[in-house]
Design a protein around this motif. Structure first.
Motif, PDB file in Angstrom:
ATOM      1  N   PHE B  36       0.973  -1.062  -0.033  1.00 29.32           N
ATOM      2  CA  PHE B  36       0.089  -0.017  -0.111  1.00 29.32           C
ATOM      3  C   PHE B  36       0.947   1.100  -0.012  1.00 29.32           C
ATOM      4  O   PHE B  36       0.655   2.300  -0.525  1.00 29.32           O
ATOM      5  N   ASP B  37       2.222   0.924   0.621  1.00 30.47           N
ATOM      6  CA  ASP B  37       2.924   2.419   0.652  1.00 30.47           C
ATOM      7  C   ASP B  37       3.633   2.404  -0.675  1.00 30.47           C
ATOM      8  O   ASP B  37       3.958   3.565  -1.007  1.00 30.47           O
ATOM      9  N   LYS B  38       3.593   1.216  -1.390  1.00 33.80           N
ATOM     10  CA  LYS B  38       4.275   1.471  -2.729  1.00 33.80           C
ATOM     11  C   LYS B  38       3.385   1.868  -3.920  1.00 33.80           C
ATOM     12  O   LYS B  38       3.497   1.615  -5.038  1.00 33.80           O
ATOM     13  N   GLY B  39       2.014   2.286  -3.476  1.00 32.94           N
ATOM     14  CA  GLY B  39       1.252   2.658  -4.541  1.00 32.94           C
ATOM     15  C   GLY B  39      -0.056   1.793  -4.632  1.00 32.94           C
ATOM     16  O   GLY B  39      -0.949   2.284  -5.654  1.00 32.94           O
ATOM     17  N   LEU B  40      -0.228   0.531  -4.089  1.00 34.17           N
ATOM     18  CA  LEU B  40      -1.249  -0.168  -4.211  1.00 34.17           C
ATOM     19  C   LEU B  40      -2.556   0.622  -3.854  1.00 34.17           C
ATOM     20  O   LEU B  40      -2.520   0.960  -2.358  1.00 34.17           O
ATOM     21  N   SER B  42      -7.162   1.080  -3.097  1.00 32.79           N
ATOM     22  CA  SER B  42      -8.154   0.340  -2.787  1.00 32.79           C
ATOM     23  C   SER B  42      -8.532  -0.715  -3.881  1.00 32.79           C
ATOM     24  O   SER B  42      -8.783  -1.620  -4.276  1.00 32.79           O
ATOM     25  N   PHE B  43      -8.734   0.164  -5.308  1.00 36.32           N
ATOM     26  CA  PHE B  43      -9.201  -0.356  -6.377  1.00 36.32           C
ATOM     27  C   PHE B  43      -8.175  -1.541  -7.022  1.00 36.32           C
ATOM     28  O   PHE B  43      -8.617  -2.725  -7.108  1.00 36.32           O
ATOM     29  N   VAL B  46      -8.421  -4.853  -4.795  1.00 30.16           N
ATOM     30  CA  VAL B  46      -9.547  -5.587  -5.035  1.00 30.16           C
ATOM     31  C   VAL B  46      -9.093  -6.502  -6.445  1.00 30.16           C
ATOM     32  O   VAL B  46      -9.459  -7.570  -6.609  1.00 30.16           O
ATOM     33  N   MET B  49      -6.779  -9.213  -5.498  1.00 24.95           N
ATOM     34  CA  MET B  49      -7.564 -10.254  -4.845  1.00 24.95           C
ATOM     35  C   MET B  49      -8.333 -11.184  -6.042  1.00 24.95           C
ATOM     36  O   MET B  49      -8.219 -12.222  -5.801  1.00 24.95           O
ATOM     37  N   LEU B  50      -8.698 -10.576  -6.999  1.00 23.84           N
ATOM     38  CA  LEU B  50      -9.383 -11.328  -8.022  1.00 23.84           C
ATOM     39  C   LEU B  50      -8.390 -11.953  -8.816  1.00 23.84           C
ATOM     40  O   LEU B  50      -8.773 -13.167  -9.111  1.00 23.84           O
ATOM     41  N   PHE B  60     -11.390 -16.151  -1.575  1.00 24.58           N
ATOM     42  CA  PHE B  60     -10.875 -15.778  -0.109  1.00 24.58           C
ATOM     43  C   PHE B  60     -12.267 -15.470   0.546  1.00 24.58           C
ATOM     44  O   PHE B  60     -13.157 -14.824   0.044  1.00 24.58           O
ATOM     45  N   ASP B  62     -14.479 -13.860   3.494  1.00 26.61           N
ATOM     46  CA  ASP B  62     -14.648 -12.540   3.973  1.00 26.61           C
ATOM     47  C   ASP B  62     -13.850 -12.093   5.176  1.00 26.61           C
ATOM     48  O   ASP B  62     -13.006 -10.912   5.284  1.00 26.61           O
ATOM     49  N   LEU B  65     -10.351 -10.791   3.707  1.00 24.91           N
ATOM     50  CA  LEU B  65     -10.603  -9.551   2.970  1.00 24.91           C
ATOM     51  C   LEU B  65     -10.194  -8.341   3.727  1.00 24.91           C
ATOM     52  O   LEU B  65     -10.921  -7.854   3.982  1.00 24.91           O
ATOM     53  N   ASN B  66      -9.121  -8.365   4.197  1.00 23.22           N
ATOM     54  CA  ASN B  66      -8.614  -6.972   4.723  1.00 23.22           C
ATOM     55  C   ASN B  66      -7.173  -6.737   4.488  1.00 23.22           C
ATOM     56  O   ASN B  66      -6.494  -7.336   3.930  1.00 23.22           O
ATOM     57  N   ARG B  67      -6.814  -5.596   4.835  1.00 26.34           N
ATOM     58  CA  ARG B  67      -5.584  -4.934   4.688  1.00 26.34           C
ATOM     59  C   ARG B  67      -4.431  -5.685   4.662  1.00 26.34           C
ATOM     60  O   ARG B  67      -3.430  -5.986   3.907  1.00 26.34           O
TER      61      ARG B  67
END
Lengths: 423, 89
Positions: B36-40, B42-43, B46, B49-50, B60, B62, B65-67
């Motif tokens: 997430f720090d490297k630019g990942l 929210s979109f 997901v 994950m897909l 996965f 529910d 399905l978290n950070r």
């Protein structure tokens, strides 16, 4: 008691009743409220009275609700969320939602200022407890009733909370910070501003931190005026926010992504929705009074507005249930980063925002339809112009389309199987 | 018999390579870098994950399905492994 004394007692009672247009003491948003009601309710009621008194002037002149915020300070409501150990009252989200609801009925701009302040404080309380500097700040917020504002939107980025252009520029133990903030609500009146920026000048736009800047450290250069249809008293002007030689200890230790997901978005959706619920309740109170007056004038008939009133009352109840459900969900997830960071939680809270904001607009519009010209006209006991203009901001502050797109994305991976009575 | 499949960091990296918000960076990431720090975004998370569900033919639940489950290459490997290699009964 003789007849004269009876009449005099009656006159006193009537005098004590709120006249149309005055604030009616709010009923609790949570039926099973855990508040020690009298004292807290009394504090809320006193602030709401002050807010109602100045609401029209605040709206007309687009000025900061200074009297109501002074009343919030006098009643020591700005620090209620701070833990008791740091001089606050450790109030939970439901209690703050009560205040938002109460103020939303009286002066929506004051309600929104209170909500935005508490949303920032929620980030301090949730993510600053481990940091000595932020603990000391929380103590000061409680002790001196400091007003905390937010600088997240930025020129070139717009309302996309999770991206920044500006960056923290650290040199040794201090940093410099400069942000072209297109909106800082009540920025000119804030004692503290929490601002987002990239972690360092080379960081990705989503690698953000949240920094706390105090009014003796920052300068604000106004770049735009908040002259709007409604919510005029939030004074959400644009500013260039700048600070130098700020100790790096003032950067919140958690990544902003976590702060946004775990405290800020949830608190925003719940407290904003509570303000909108206050606006909708106020509008429907006026519509009900109007219909009742009609019914008294024409005994034996049901006034034409009564049917619409029934319909809108049902919507208001559904709206209330939605917000209460969100508050319960949030409070059950407290203390569990996994629950707060889960996709199911994000979807549920997104839905509270979109549902509450859409319903609030529709309820106020129906109320206006019931009341008719008396509501359209300013300065009558049934005026609804301010309520309508204020509530029209609800679907726009974080656009519902942006939220629906976010939910649509999350739904691509969410699995079903939730329970009915559980979260 | 339990179906076993070794999940390597390389498997995860190949999947990450297809995520737009991390494009061009995957080779430089360590197993413990915060994505997430490297630019990942929210979109992007997901989409990741897909892509993992498709690649490993899994779903996965529910609660994963978290950070935290997707924060680093190591965390993703562990998350995927708990699904494709359930502990023997």
């Amino acid at each position: 008691m003789n007849a004269l004394a009876q009449m005099s007692a009656l006159a006193e009672r009537i005098a004590a009743d709120p006249a149309p247009g005055e604030t009616i003491p709010p009923e609790p948003i949570l039926a099973e409220s855990r508040l020690p009601a009298p004292t807290f309710a009394e504090r809320m009621r006193r602030v709401a009275q002050v807010a109602a008194l100045h609401a029209d002037a605040v709206d007309r002149d687009g000025r900061f609700p200074a009297e109501a915020v002074a009343a919030l300070r006098a009643e020591r409501l700005l620090g209620i969320q701070i833990p008791e150990a740091l001089g606050g009252e450790g109030a939970d989200m439901s209690r703050m939602a009560e205040v938002c609801f109460s103020l939303g009925q009286a002066c929506a701009a004051t309600g929104m200022v209170f909500a935005m302040h508490q949303i920032k404080v929620a980030s301090l309380v949730t993510h600053g407890a481990e940091s000595p500097w932020h603990r000391a700040l929380m103590q000061r917020v409680a002790e001196r009733q400091l007003l905390v504002a937010s600088a997240t939107t930025e020129g070139g980025i717009g309302g996309d909370l999770r991206n920044s252009l500006c960056a923290v520029e650290a040199e040794g133990d201090v940093f410099a910070f400069r942000k072209d903030a297109t909106v800082i609500s009540y920025g000119a009146h804030a004692d503290v501003i929490l601002a987002t920026g990239r972690r360092h000048p080379e960081a990705a736009s989503s690698d953000q931190v949240l920094v706390a800047l105090t009014s003796d450290q920052f300068t604000l250069e106004r770049t735009s005026r908040w002259d709007t249809l409604g919510m005029r008293g939030t004074c959400s002007d644009g500013f260039v926010l700048a600070a130098r030689d700020v100790p790096v200890a003032q950067i919140l230790p958690k990544p902003f992504a976590e702060i946004a997901a775990q405290s800020m978005l949830a608190a925003s959706h719940l407290l904003w929705s509570s303000v909108w619920f206050g606006i909708a309740s106020h509008a429907l109170d006026r519509a009900r009074t109007f219909v009742q007056a009609e019914a008294r004038r024409r005994p034996g008939t049901v006034p034409p507005g009564a049917l619409r009133l029934a319909e809108a009352t049902s919507s208001l109840q559904a709206m209330k249930g939605t917000i209460q459900g969100g508050l319960r969900h949030y409070e059950e997830a407290q203390g569990s980063p996994a629950a707060l960071g889960s996709i199911g939680f994000a979807i549920a809270l997104n839905n509270v925002k979109t549902t509450a904001s859409t319903m609030a607009v529709s309820i106020v519009q129906v109320a206006l339809g019931i009341v008719g010209i008396a509501g359209y006209k300013n300065g009558t006991p049934f005026s609804l112009g301010r309520a309508l203009r204020d509530v029209l901001s609800a679907p726009l502050m974080i656009s519902n389309d942006r939220i629906h797109s976010n939910t649509a994305n999350l739904l691509l991976v969410q699995k079903g199987g939730g329970t009915f009575l559980g979260a | 018999m339990v179906l076993r499949m070794m999940i390597s960091s390389q498997d995860i990296r190949e999947t990450l390579g297809g995520i737009e918000s991390l494009s061009g960076q995957v080779d430089r990431l360590s197993d413990d870098d915060d994505l997430f720090d490297k630019g990942l975004c929210s979109f992007g998370s997901v989409q990741l994950m897909l892509a993992l569900e498709e690649r490993f033919n899994i779903e996965f639940p529910d609660h994963l399905l978290n950070r935290t489950s997707f924060a680093t290459i190591r965390a993703i490997r562990s998350t995927v492994t708990t699904i494709v290699e359930p502990v023997d009964a």
